[in-house]
Design an enzyme around this catalytic site. Structure first.
Site, PDB file in Angstrom:
ATOM      1  N   ARG A  16      29.124  85.309  67.097  1.00  0.00           N
ATOM      2  CA  ARG A  16      28.567  85.764  68.385  1.00  0.00           C
ATOM      3  C   ARG A  16      28.354  84.563  69.305  1.00  0.00           C
ATOM      4  O   ARG A  16      28.604  83.418  68.916  1.00  0.00           O
ATOM      5  CB  ARG A  16      27.246  86.531  68.183  1.00  0.00           C
ATOM      6  CG  ARG A  16      26.209  85.766  67.395  1.00  0.00           C
ATOM      7  CD  ARG A  16      25.170  86.707  66.770  1.00  0.00           C
ATOM      8  NE  ARG A  16      24.392  86.029  65.747  1.00  0.00           N
ATOM      9  CZ  ARG A  16      23.185  85.508  65.951  1.00  0.00           C
ATOM     10  NH1 ARG A  16      22.613  85.621  67.127  1.00  0.00           N
ATOM     11  NH2 ARG A  16      22.540  84.898  64.966  1.00  0.00           N
ATOM     12  N   TYR A 156      14.494  70.201  67.721  1.00  0.00           N
ATOM     13  CA  TYR A 156      15.799  70.615  68.259  1.00  0.00           C
ATOM     14  C   TYR A 156      16.421  69.450  69.041  1.00  0.00           C
ATOM     15  O   TYR A 156      17.604  69.138  68.866  1.00  0.00           O
ATOM     16  CB  TYR A 156      15.596  71.847  69.146  1.00  0.00           C
ATOM     17  CG  TYR A 156      16.878  72.445  69.684  1.00  0.00           C
ATOM     18  CD1 TYR A 156      17.642  73.318  68.914  1.00  0.00           C
ATOM     19  CD2 TYR A 156      17.310  72.153  70.985  1.00  0.00           C
ATOM     20  CE1 TYR A 156      18.819  73.882  69.412  1.00  0.00           C
ATOM     21  CE2 TYR A 156      18.477  72.707  71.485  1.00  0.00           C
ATOM     22  CZ  TYR A 156      19.232  73.566  70.702  1.00  0.00           C
ATOM     23  OH  TYR A 156      20.385  74.116  71.203  1.00  0.00           O
ATOM     24  N   LYS A 160      20.112  67.562  68.211  1.00  0.00           N
ATOM     25  CA  LYS A 160      21.225  67.515  69.166  1.00  0.00           C
ATOM     26  C   LYS A 160      21.531  66.078  69.586  1.00  0.00           C
ATOM     27  O   LYS A 160      22.700  65.725  69.794  1.00  0.00           O
ATOM     28  CB  LYS A 160      20.903  68.398  70.379  1.00  0.00           C
ATOM     29  CG  LYS A 160      20.806  69.881  70.021  1.00  0.00           C
ATOM     30  CD  LYS A 160      22.105  70.397  69.419  1.00  0.00           C
ATOM     31  CE  LYS A 160      22.117  71.878  69.142  1.00  0.00           C
ATOM     32  NZ  LYS A 160      23.393  72.366  68.626  1.00  0.00           N
ATOM     33  N   ILE A 189      22.838  78.896  78.295  1.00  0.00           N
ATOM     34  CA  ILE A 189      23.929  79.847  78.309  1.00  0.00           C
ATOM     35  C   ILE A 189      23.362  81.191  77.834  1.00  0.00           C
ATOM     36  O   ILE A 189      22.569  81.221  76.882  1.00  0.00           O
ATOM     37  CB  ILE A 189      25.053  79.377  77.344  1.00  0.00           C
ATOM     38  CG1 ILE A 189      25.482  77.928  77.663  1.00  0.00           C
ATOM     39  CG2 ILE A 189      26.231  80.332  77.372  1.00  0.00           C
ATOM     40  CD1 ILE A 189      26.000  77.681  79.061  1.00  0.00           C
TER      41      ILE A 189
HETATM   42  P1  NAP Z   1      23.468  82.270  68.793  1.00  0.00           P
HETATM   43  O1  NAP Z   1      23.886  83.305  69.767  1.00  0.00           O
HETATM   44  O2  NAP Z   1      22.113  82.323  68.211  1.00  0.00           O
HETATM   45  O3  NAP Z   1      24.583  82.204  67.622  1.00  0.00           O
HETATM   46  C1  NAP Z   1      24.397  81.303  66.577  1.00  0.00           C
HETATM   47  C2  NAP Z   1      25.605  81.335  65.669  1.00  0.00           C
HETATM   48  O4  NAP Z   1      25.407  80.345  64.639  1.00  0.00           O
HETATM   49  C3  NAP Z   1      25.802  82.666  64.974  1.00  0.00           C
HETATM   50  O5  NAP Z   1      27.191  82.895  64.836  1.00  0.00           O
HETATM   51  C4  NAP Z   1      25.176  82.420  63.589  1.00  0.00           C
HETATM   52  O6  NAP Z   1      25.735  83.226  62.553  1.00  0.00           O
HETATM   53  C5  NAP Z   1      25.560  80.977  63.366  1.00  0.00           C
HETATM   54  N1  NAP Z   1      24.722  80.280  62.390  1.00  0.00           N
HETATM   55  C6  NAP Z   1      23.403  80.013  62.450  1.00  0.00           C
HETATM   56  N2  NAP Z   1      23.020  79.340  61.346  1.00  0.00           N
HETATM   57  C7  NAP Z   1      24.116  79.173  60.592  1.00  0.00           C
HETATM   58  C8  NAP Z   1      24.370  78.554  59.340  1.00  0.00           C
HETATM   59  N3  NAP Z   1      23.382  77.965  58.643  1.00  0.00           N
HETATM   60  N4  NAP Z   1      25.625  78.568  58.860  1.00  0.00           N
HETATM   61  C9  NAP Z   1      26.644  79.169  59.546  1.00  0.00           C
HETATM   62  N5  NAP Z   1      26.460  79.767  60.735  1.00  0.00           N
HETATM   63  C10 NAP Z   1      25.211  79.770  61.250  1.00  0.00           C
HETATM   64  O7  NAP Z   1      23.562  80.815  69.466  1.00  0.00           O
HETATM   65  P2  NAP Z   1      24.377  80.268  70.728  1.00  0.00           P
HETATM   66  O8  NAP Z   1      23.460  80.291  71.896  1.00  0.00           O
HETATM   67  O9  NAP Z   1      25.716  80.869  70.817  1.00  0.00           O
HETATM   68  O10 NAP Z   1      24.477  78.726  70.310  1.00  0.00           O
HETATM   69  C11 NAP Z   1      25.623  78.160  69.712  1.00  0.00           C
HETATM   70  C12 NAP Z   1      25.424  76.649  69.688  1.00  0.00           C
HETATM   71  O11 NAP Z   1      25.213  76.164  71.006  1.00  0.00           O
HETATM   72  C13 NAP Z   1      24.206  76.210  68.881  1.00  0.00           C
HETATM   73  O12 NAP Z   1      24.477  75.016  68.190  1.00  0.00           O
HETATM   74  C14 NAP Z   1      23.168  75.941  69.949  1.00  0.00           C
HETATM   75  O13 NAP Z   1      22.194  75.005  69.531  1.00  0.00           O
HETATM   76  C15 NAP Z   1      24.034  75.398  71.047  1.00  0.00           C
HETATM   77  N6  NAP Z   1      23.447  75.476  72.377  1.00  0.00           N
HETATM   78  C16 NAP Z   1      23.199  76.688  72.932  1.00  0.00           C
HETATM   79  C17 NAP Z   1      22.645  76.725  74.205  1.00  0.00           C
HETATM   80  C18 NAP Z   1      22.380  78.002  74.914  1.00  0.00           C
HETATM   81  O14 NAP Z   1      21.874  77.932  76.052  1.00  0.00           O
HETATM   82  N7  NAP Z   1      22.688  79.162  74.354  1.00  0.00           N
HETATM   83  C19 NAP Z   1      22.324  75.545  74.882  1.00  0.00           C
HETATM   84  C20 NAP Z   1      22.592  74.336  74.250  1.00  0.00           C
HETATM   85  C21 NAP Z   1      23.163  74.325  73.005  1.00  0.00           C
HETATM   86  P3  NAP Z   1      25.162  84.746  62.241  1.00  0.00           P
HETATM   87  O15 NAP Z   1      25.576  85.569  63.443  1.00  0.00           O
HETATM   88  O16 NAP Z   1      25.859  85.173  61.007  1.00  0.00           O
HETATM   89  O17 NAP Z   1      23.680  84.611  62.147  1.00  0.00           O
END
Ligand code: NAP
Length: 243
Positions: A16, A156, A160, A189
Site C-alpha cells: 500500500r 523516527y 531516517k 504524502i
Molecule cells: P504505509 O502506508 O503505512 O505503508 C507501510 C508499508 O510498509 C506497508 O506496505 C507495510 O506492510 C510495510 N511494512 C511495515 N513494516 C514492515 C516490515 N517490518 N516488513 C515489511 N514491510 C513492512 O506508509 P507510507 O506512508 O506509504 O510510507 C512508506 C515509506 O515512506 C516509509 O518508510 C515511511 O517512513 C516513508 N515516508 C512516508 C511519508 C509520508 O508522508 N507518508 C513521509 C516521509 C517518509 P503491510 O501493509 O503488510 O503492513
C-alpha cells in the site's frame, strides 16, 4: 519515461501507500516486480494482479524486513521466482506516534530495526548480485524528518537520518561497479501513515496539499534513470523542506 524492460525490482512495503505506487510505476516502465509486505497479503495480491494486467511478471514476498533471516529467505524466493534483483527500493517503514515523554526503548529499537536496519539487510543481500552484473539501483525512502523537526518524533528522525548515512556510505564504494545508492525524502504524502497521525499538519505545507504516492514514485523513477547521481537525497516536500 525510462525503459526498465528485463530489469527485476524489489520494493519493500509495497502492499500500500508509497511502496505500492513505486511498484506500479516500475512495472509501467517495464520492470518485473517483487512485492514485499509484512501482513496485508490481500492488498499485496491486488498489487500483483495490477502488475500482471500490465503484462509484467510479479510475485508477492511476505517478510518482516527487520529480520536478517527473513530477508535472506525473501531474496532466495525472488531469485527462484523472478531472478536476481537489479533495483531495490527500501520503502518499508513504521511511524510510532508517541510524545517524547512516553517514548520507550522498545519504540526506539523497533523503529530503527524496521526503518533503518531493514535497508542495510536488503542492501547487503542485493549488492553482490548487482556488483557482479555491473548494474544496480538502490533507492531508500527516507524522509524530510531526517533533517527537520518532523511530526513523529526523534526515534523516527534518527532512523531516517541513518538512511542518508547508509546511502552515502555505500554510494562511493559501489558506483565503480555500476550501482547507485540514493534517497528520496518525502514530507507528508497522503497515505495510511499520515492519516494515522499527521493530518493536522496540512497548514505546514506551502503548496497547500499533501503529496501523492504517485509523485513519490515519479521521483524514484527519476533517480533510477540517472547513472551519475549517487549518494544524494532528493527532497519532495511541497516547499516545506530543502536539502
Ligand atoms: P504505509 O502506508 O503505512 O505503508 C507501510 C508499508 O510498509 C506497508 O506496505 C507495510 O506492510 C510495510 N511494512 C511495515 N513494516 C514492515 C516490515 N517490518 N516488513 C515489511 N514491510 C513492512 O506508509 P507510507 O506512508 O506509504 O510510507 C512508506 C515509506 O515512506 C516509509 O518508510 C515511511 O517512513 C516513508 N515516508 C512516508 C511519508 C509520508 O508522508 N507518508 C513521509 C516521509 C517518509 P503491510 O501493509 O503488510 O503492513
Amino acid at each position: 519515461m525510462i525503459d526498465l524492460t528485463g530489469r527485476i525490482a524489489l520494493v519493500t512495503g509495497a502492499s500500500r501507500g508509497i511502496g505500492k505506487a513505486v511498484a506500479l510505476a516500475l512495472a509501467a516502465s517495464g520492470a518485473d516486480v517483487a512485492v514485499n509486505y509484512r501482513e496485508r497479503g490481500s492488498e499485496a495480491i491486488d498489487v500483483l494482479e495490477t502488475i500482471h494486467a500490465m503484462g509484467r511478471r510479479a510475485i508477492a514476498v511476505p517478510a518482516d524486513v527487520s529480520n536478517g533471516e527473513a530477508v535472506n529467505d525473501m531474496f532466495r524466493a525472488i531469485e527462484h521466482g523472478l531472478g536476481m534483483v537489479d533495483i531495490l527500493v527500501n520503502n518499508a517503514g513504521i511511524a510510532i506516534f508517541h510524545n517524547i515523554d512516553d517514548l520507550t526503548e522498545e519504540d526506539f529499537d523497533r523503529t530503527i530495526a524496521v526503518n533503518l536496519k531493514s535497508a542495510f539487510l536488503c542492501t547487503r543481500a542485493a549488492l553482490p548480485r548487482m556488483r557482479a552484473r555491473k548494474w544496480g539501483r538502490i533507492v531508500n525512502i527516507s524522509s524530510g524528518a531526517a533533517r527537520g523537526a518532523g511530526g513523529i518524533g526523534p526515534h523516527y528522525n534518527a532512523s531516517k537520518a541513518g538512511m542518508e548515512g547508509l546511502a552515502r556510505g555505500y554510494a562511493a564504494r559501489v558506483v565503480k561497479d555500476g550501482v547507485t545508492v540514493n534517497n528520496v525524502a518525502p514530507s507528508l504524502i497522503a497515505t495510511d501513515m499520515v492519516s494515522a497521525g499527521l493530518t493536522s499538519s496540512l497548514s505546514r505545507i506551502p503548496v497547500g496539499r499533501f503529496g501523492t504516492s504517485e509523485e513519490c514514485a515519479q521521483a524514484v523513477l527519476m533517480v533510477i534513470g540517472n547513472a551519475y547521481m549517487t549518494g544524494q537525497t532528493i527532497a519532495l516536500s511541497g516547499g516545506m523542506s530543502f536539502n
